[in-house]
Design a protein around this motif. Structure first.
Motif, PDB file in Angstrom:
ATOM      1  N   TYR A 537       5.930 -14.084 -29.580  1.00  0.00           N
ATOM      2  CA  TYR A 537       5.851 -14.567 -28.687  1.00  0.00           C
ATOM      3  C   TYR A 537       3.989 -14.466 -28.245  1.00  0.00           C
ATOM      4  O   TYR A 537       3.009 -15.240 -27.346  1.00  0.00           O
ATOM      5  N   LEU A 538       3.752 -13.083 -28.024  1.00  0.00           N
ATOM      6  CA  LEU A 538       2.644 -12.797 -27.046  1.00  0.00           C
ATOM      7  C   LEU A 538       1.239 -12.980 -28.377  1.00  0.00           C
ATOM      8  O   LEU A 538       0.500 -13.566 -27.582  1.00  0.00           O
ATOM      9  N   THR A 539       1.440 -12.706 -29.339  1.00  0.00           N
ATOM     10  CA  THR A 539       0.831 -12.973 -30.424  1.00  0.00           C
ATOM     11  C   THR A 539       0.110 -14.679 -30.626  1.00  0.00           C
ATOM     12  O   THR A 539      -1.488 -15.226 -30.575  1.00  0.00           O
ATOM     13  N   GLY A 540       1.221 -15.214 -30.036  1.00  0.00           N
ATOM     14  CA  GLY A 540       1.029 -16.635 -30.321  1.00  0.00           C
ATOM     15  C   GLY A 540      -0.372 -17.575 -29.013  1.00  0.00           C
ATOM     16  O   GLY A 540      -0.723 -18.214 -29.392  1.00  0.00           O
ATOM     17  N   GLU A 541       0.468 -16.560 -27.669  1.00  0.00           N
ATOM     18  CA  GLU A 541      -0.349 -16.917 -26.287  1.00  0.00           C
ATOM     19  C   GLU A 541      -1.457 -17.043 -26.756  1.00  0.00           C
ATOM     20  O   GLU A 541      -2.671 -17.236 -26.396  1.00  0.00           O
ATOM     21  N   ILE A 542      -1.952 -15.679 -27.443  1.00  0.00           N
ATOM     22  CA  ILE A 542      -3.312 -14.641 -27.683  1.00  0.00           C
ATOM     23  C   ILE A 542      -3.725 -15.908 -28.396  1.00  0.00           C
ATOM     24  O   ILE A 542      -5.304 -16.732 -28.543  1.00  0.00           O
ATOM     25  N   GLU A 543      -3.377 -16.368 -29.557  1.00  0.00           N
ATOM     26  CA  GLU A 543      -4.085 -17.465 -30.425  1.00  0.00           C
ATOM     27  C   GLU A 543      -3.978 -18.691 -29.527  1.00  0.00           C
ATOM     28  O   GLU A 543      -5.679 -19.618 -30.125  1.00  0.00           O
ATOM     29  N   ALA A 544      -3.495 -19.251 -28.917  1.00  0.00           N
ATOM     30  CA  ALA A 544      -3.521 -20.056 -28.404  1.00  0.00           C
ATOM     31  C   ALA A 544      -5.028 -20.285 -27.288  1.00  0.00           C
ATOM     32  O   ALA A 544      -5.395 -21.456 -26.388  1.00  0.00           O
ATOM     33  N   LEU A 545      -4.757 -19.460 -26.956  1.00  0.00           N
ATOM     34  CA  LEU A 545      -6.506 -19.000 -25.630  1.00  0.00           C
ATOM     35  C   LEU A 545      -7.760 -19.860 -26.892  1.00  0.00           C
ATOM     36  O   LEU A 545      -8.513 -20.047 -25.954  1.00  0.00           O
ATOM     37  N   LYS A 546      -7.690 -19.814 -28.197  1.00  0.00           N
ATOM     38  CA  LYS A 546      -8.215 -20.089 -28.593  1.00  0.00           C
ATOM     39  C   LYS A 546      -9.375 -21.817 -28.419  1.00  0.00           C
ATOM     40  O   LYS A 546      -9.793 -22.260 -27.942  1.00  0.00           O
ATOM     41  N   THR A 547      -8.182 -22.300 -27.793  1.00  0.00           N
ATOM     42  CA  THR A 547      -8.143 -23.950 -27.688  1.00  0.00           C
ATOM     43  C   THR A 547      -8.615 -23.699 -26.403  1.00  0.00           C
ATOM     44  O   THR A 547      -9.616 -24.619 -25.885  1.00  0.00           O
ATOM     45  N   SER A 548      -7.609 -23.005 -25.652  1.00  0.00           N
ATOM     46  CA  SER A 548      -7.309 -23.448 -24.251  1.00  0.00           C
ATOM     47  C   SER A 548      -9.177 -22.935 -23.592  1.00  0.00           C
ATOM     48  O   SER A 548      -8.877 -23.440 -22.420  1.00  0.00           O
ATOM     49  N   VAL A 549      -8.502 -21.393 -23.562  1.00  0.00           N
ATOM     50  CA  VAL A 549      -9.896 -21.237 -22.664  1.00  0.00           C
ATOM     51  C   VAL A 549     -11.329 -21.878 -23.530  1.00  0.00           C
ATOM     52  O   VAL A 549     -11.873 -22.023 -22.862  1.00  0.00           O
ATOM     53  N   GLY A 550     -11.188 -21.865 -24.687  1.00  0.00           N
ATOM     54  CA  GLY A 550     -12.826 -22.986 -24.627  1.00  0.00           C
ATOM     55  C   GLY A 550     -12.775 -24.164 -23.919  1.00  0.00           C
ATOM     56  O   GLY A 550     -13.875 -24.613 -23.415  1.00  0.00           O
ATOM     57  N   ARG A 551     -11.432 -25.043 -24.432  1.00  0.00           N
ATOM     58  CA  ARG A 551     -12.146 -26.147 -23.650  1.00  0.00           C
ATOM     59  C   ARG A 551     -12.622 -25.967 -22.049  1.00  0.00           C
ATOM     60  O   ARG A 551     -13.281 -26.886 -21.310  1.00  0.00           O
ATOM     61  N   GLU A 552     -12.064 -25.662 -21.551  1.00  0.00           N
ATOM     62  CA  GLU A 552     -11.922 -24.740 -19.882  1.00  0.00           C
ATOM     63  C   GLU A 552     -13.191 -24.473 -19.270  1.00  0.00           C
ATOM     64  O   GLU A 552     -14.306 -24.294 -18.449  1.00  0.00           O
ATOM     65  N   LEU A 553     -14.164 -23.274 -20.456  1.00  0.00           N
ATOM     66  CA  LEU A 553     -14.758 -22.533 -20.212  1.00  0.00           C
ATOM     67  C   LEU A 553     -15.727 -23.611 -20.865  1.00  0.00           C
ATOM     68  O   LEU A 553     -17.338 -23.636 -19.885  1.00  0.00           O
ATOM     69  N   GLU A 554     -16.102 -25.079 -21.902  1.00  0.00           N
ATOM     70  CA  GLU A 554     -17.202 -25.584 -21.863  1.00  0.00           C
ATOM     71  C   GLU A 554     -17.251 -26.120 -20.537  1.00  0.00           C
ATOM     72  O   GLU A 554     -18.165 -27.034 -20.410  1.00  0.00           O
ATOM     73  N   ALA A 555     -16.290 -27.294 -19.844  1.00  0.00           N
ATOM     74  CA  ALA A 555     -16.108 -28.089 -19.032  1.00  0.00           C
ATOM     75  C   ALA A 555     -16.979 -27.114 -17.893  1.00  0.00           C
ATOM     76  O   ALA A 555     -17.918 -27.467 -17.774  1.00  0.00           O
ATOM     77  N   ARG A 556     -16.767 -26.284 -17.329  1.00  0.00           N
ATOM     78  CA  ARG A 556     -17.309 -25.131 -16.326  1.00  0.00           C
ATOM     79  C   ARG A 556     -19.287 -24.923 -16.972  1.00  0.00           C
ATOM     80  O   ARG A 556     -20.086 -25.594 -16.383  1.00  0.00           O
ATOM     81  N   PHE A 557     -19.049 -24.705 -18.295  1.00  0.00           N
ATOM     82  CA  PHE A 557     -20.621 -24.549 -18.642  1.00  0.00           C
ATOM     83  C   PHE A 557     -21.230 -25.582 -18.747  1.00  0.00           C
ATOM     84  O   PHE A 557     -22.242 -25.872 -17.772  1.00  0.00           O
ATOM     85  N   ALA A 558     -20.654 -27.054 -18.411  1.00  0.00           N
ATOM     86  CA  ALA A 558     -21.200 -28.107 -18.637  1.00  0.00           C
ATOM     87  C   ALA A 558     -21.466 -28.417 -16.940  1.00  0.00           C
ATOM     88  O   ALA A 558     -23.294 -29.097 -17.471  1.00  0.00           O
ATOM     89  N   ARG A 559     -21.011 -28.408 -16.122  1.00  0.00           N
ATOM     90  CA  ARG A 559     -21.081 -28.778 -14.581  1.00  0.00           C
ATOM     91  C   ARG A 559     -22.607 -27.752 -14.604  1.00  0.00           C
ATOM     92  O   ARG A 559     -22.768 -28.377 -14.077  1.00  0.00           O
TER      93      ARG A 559
END
Length: 757
Positions: A537-559
């Motif tokens: 489960y821990l490994t899966g959560e870390i893998e999921a970071l790729k999509t979730s954190v990228g999308r959120e960081l991109e939004a903040r970066f754009a603003r």
């Protein structure tokens, strides 16, 4: 021919040196400017320099056409009715102008052929006047007698009519017998009627005879008057042939349009060859006479400013150019300018005093000298001379038609004093001595020096315009330098602030993700999962970071980037506006005040393309962000992070946890904390590295932008240098055209009352 070739070579030399100097400057700057933008900007300076060169060459060409190198030329310049023509006509008579002598001889010959003299013309005028008076008196007598005779005839006719009425009445009163008798015998009244009718016929015949005798006298007088009038017409026709030949025919009548073209009069006195030029009046808008005035003063080697007023020349008002302004503009390139105060004198008493001018005149003339020195300089303005031109002309003139209005004035002056005394008291003799012995001395040297000064003045005009333009561009460069540095500092500050803000935003997002991930894993642990399930489960959560954190960081970066580009665009737009204002007020407006004789259309780039800038920045940022998000070798993945960090698990603790669920959960939470901390620590490190790379890329793009913003400064500085170099070369050329040292012996003003230096 040799003299002409030599002078043409001088003008060719000046034109060639101007062209070569400009070409050298343009060639130097063209090869020095490798930057395409600066080379494009220098094209504007090239256009300006070429226009100034063309103007200078045009002025030189005009001087070549107008300059006089053989005959010393003196222009008489001033307002209408100042007496320029009167003064020149007097000099023509007294100095024996060949054309004037020939005209005077034609006048005398024609006068002799026509048999005209003052006495015969006066006798003819008197005869006509007497005949007109006699004719009027005779006609009046005829009219009076005609009325008297007509009255007598009317009275007789009335008496006859009354008698007829009486006879008719008496006939009506007759009885039959008397009527019968009346057939054989007339009444006495009827006999009287016949007599009166006959008497009336005789009276009319007699009156008609008397009137015919009396009317013959007016007819005779009328015929004599017609003959005399015809004789007068013949005389007037002869006058019409004499008028153009008489002295003073060039003298104006006070109309501003009397003299529209300049007229030159040649003289050779004592081996000295010179000419006097009668210049049209300078008042009004000068549209009709501007060309003639300009060509005359450009040809002249010395100028006399003729005025009737012992006061400084008038200044302009309400945008109108005053006399002093015209003098400065039109005579400023002369080597020698004198003022002539033409004292008005319609009465011989004006010439009785010594000197010719009074105390008030002297005060006004001193003020006039100061004004003209202030406008022309002490080297050009030499002082004033006093004359009274009209009395001098009246004394000098010998060929005047009998009905010339000057003739009566001439008789009045000559009745008061002799001809020579008038010429002396009017100042004309002193003025002639000044012309012959002082002004025209060394005239060949004066001709050369005057023409050289005009060439130098021509070059100086170009130099002055170049220097003024140079100062404008130097001022613009200074202001543009300060403006560019200010805008660059604002952009640097904006970039620094944006980098900090972007890092803060990204760190906040990782912190949020970190807390959310910790809470999710804690919830999973609370469900009492095995260590293997926990690890998966821990490994899966870390893998999921790729999509979730990228999308959120991109939004903040754009603003953050949107805010950055908006502020950057505002800074650049403000810079462009400031640059445009600097260029307008320090260059465009100043060029309009240079009063150049050609239109300047100097254009300069005022900054950078905002759209291009934003596109450049966006491209640089997108490149960095893409490298951060993608899974290429220079990017990151969860596996890469985990591999770099390593997961912390303990088999001993795992076995022990099999017997104690609470202990297992505690150890799983501890393991989760350690792994989450290390993973996010590594992610933060990688993120900061990529943000620093992004800032470096954006700064690189901004450096290009700041260099573009400096282009207007570079344009102004390069233009200033080019203008300075060509001005220096023209100054060197100007300084080579120096006056002859022998010309130091300048003319001095006539002495005593005739002039004041």
């Amino acid at each position: 021919m040799a003299s002409t070739n030599k002078t043409n070579q001088l003008y060719d030399q000046v034109t060639t040196l101007v062209d070569q100097s400009l070409a050298a400057v343009l060639r130097k700057h063209s090869t020095a400017n490798a930057n395409q933008d600066l080379e494009s900007a220098f094209a504007n300076a090239r256009s300006l320099l070429e226009k100034m060169r063309d103007q200078t060459n045009e002025d030189i060409r005009e001087l070549r056409e107008l300059s006089e190198w053989d005959t010393f030329t003196i222009a008489f310049y001033g307002e209408t009715n100042a007496g320029k023509s009167t003064l020149i006509e007097t000099l023509r008579i007294l100095l024996g102008d060949s054309d004037k002598l020939a005209t005077q001889q034609q006048f005398r010959d024609l006068t002799k052929d026509l048999g005209l003299d003052s006495e015969s013309i006066a006798s003819l005028e008197l005869s006509i006047q007497n005949l007109q008076a006699q004719l009027a008196e005779s006609q009046q007598h005829v009219d009076l007698l005609t009325r008297q005779l007509a009255s007598e005839e009317q009275q007789q006719a009335a008496s006859i009519e009354m008698l007829r009425i009486a006879i008719e009445h008496k006939r009506k009163q007759l009885n039959f017998w008397h009527k019968l008798m009346h057939v054989f015998r007339k009444m006495d009244e009827e006999k009287a009627l016949s007599e009166r009718e006959l008497a009336l016929v005789q009276l009319k015949a007699g009156n008609q005879a008397r009137l015919e005798v009396i009317a013959a006298e007016p007819r005779k007088l009328h015929a004599e008057l017609a003959a005399k009038t015809g004789e007068k017409a013949n005389v007037e026709s002869a006058f019409a042939r004499l008028v153009p030949l008489q002295d003073g025919s060039i003298i104006g009548n006070g109309r501003s349009d009397f003299t529209l073209q300049s007229h030159s009069y040649q003289f050779v006195v004592g081996g000295q060859q010179f000419q006097l030029v009668d210049v049209p009046g300078i008042e009004g808008d000068e549209k009709q006479v501007m060309s003639s005035i300009d060509s005359s003063v450009k040809k002249a080697h010395a100028v006399f400013y003729v005025t009737r007023n012992a006061t400084p020349p008038g200044s302009g008002s309400d945008g109108q150019e005053g006399t002093i302004d015209k003098i400065k503009r039109q005579l400023g390139k002369q080597t020698e300018v004198w003022a002539i105060f033409n004292k008005s004198a319609t009465n011989p008493q004006v010439l009785q005093g010594q000197p010719l001018t009074n105390q008030n005149d002297a005060i006004g003339l001193a003020d006039m000298d100061k004004s003209l020195i202030g406008s022309l300089g002490a080297d050009t303005y030499r002082g004033h001379i006093c004359v009274s031109a009209m009395p001098a002309f009246l004394a000098a003139a010998t060929c005047l038609v009998p009905n010339n209005p000057h003739l009566r004035s001439r008789e009045k002056f000559l009745a008061s004093m002799g001809r020579d005394e008038i010429l002396q008291r009017s100042g004309i003799q002193t003025f002639i001595h000044f012309l012959r012995s002082d002004l025209c001395q060394n005239f060949k040297i004066k001709i050369r020096d005057a023409n050289l000064k005009k060439i130098r003045s021509c070059l100086q005009d170009g130099i002055s315009h170049l220097n003024q333009a140079r100062d404008n561009f130097a001022n613009a460069a200074q202001k543009l330098d300060a403006q560019q540095k200010s805008a660059s500092a604002q952009i640097d500050g904006l970039l620094s602030g944006t980098s900090q803000k972007l890092k803060s935003e990204c760190h906040d997002e990782l912190s949020v993700k970190k807390s959310a991930m910790r809470m999710a894993i804690y919830d999973f642990i609370e469900s009492d999962q095995s260590n293997d399930d926990f690890k998966e489960y821990l490994t899966g959560e870390i893998e999921a970071l790729k999509t979730s954190v990228g999308r959120e960081l991109e939004a903040r970066f754009a603003r953050v980037f949107k805010s950055f580009t908006d502020e950057a665009e505002a800074i650049i737009n403000k810079n462009q506006k400031n640059v445009s204002e600097i260029l307008h007020y320090t260059i465009d407006d100043q060029f309009s005040s240079l009063n150049l004789s050609f239109n300047t259309d100097f254009k300069m780039d005022n900054g950078i393309n905002v759209v291009s800038l934003i596109s450049t920045l966006g491209g640089a940022a997108a490149l960095v962000w893409a490298s951060f998000l993608t899974s290429n070798p220079v990017g990151w993945t969860a596996a890469a992070v985990i591999g770099a960090v390593g997961l912390v698990f303990s088999f001993y603790k795992a076995v022990r946890g099999f017997f104690s669920s609470s202990y297992k959960k505690e150890q799983q939470r501890k393991s989760a904390d350690e792994n989450i901390e290390k993973i996010f620590e590594k992610m933060t490190e990688m993120l900061d590295g990529n943000l620093d790379s992004a800032s470096a890329k954006i700064n690189e793009a901004l450096l290009l932008t700041k260099n573009q913003m400096r282009i207007p400064y570079e344009q102004s500085l390069n233009t200033k240098i080019a203008l300075e170099e060509i001005a220096l070369k023209m100054t060197t050329l100007r300084d080579k055209l120096v006056a002859t040292p022998a010309a130091a012996a300048t003319a001095s003003a006539p002495s005593q009352s005739a002039a004041t230096v």
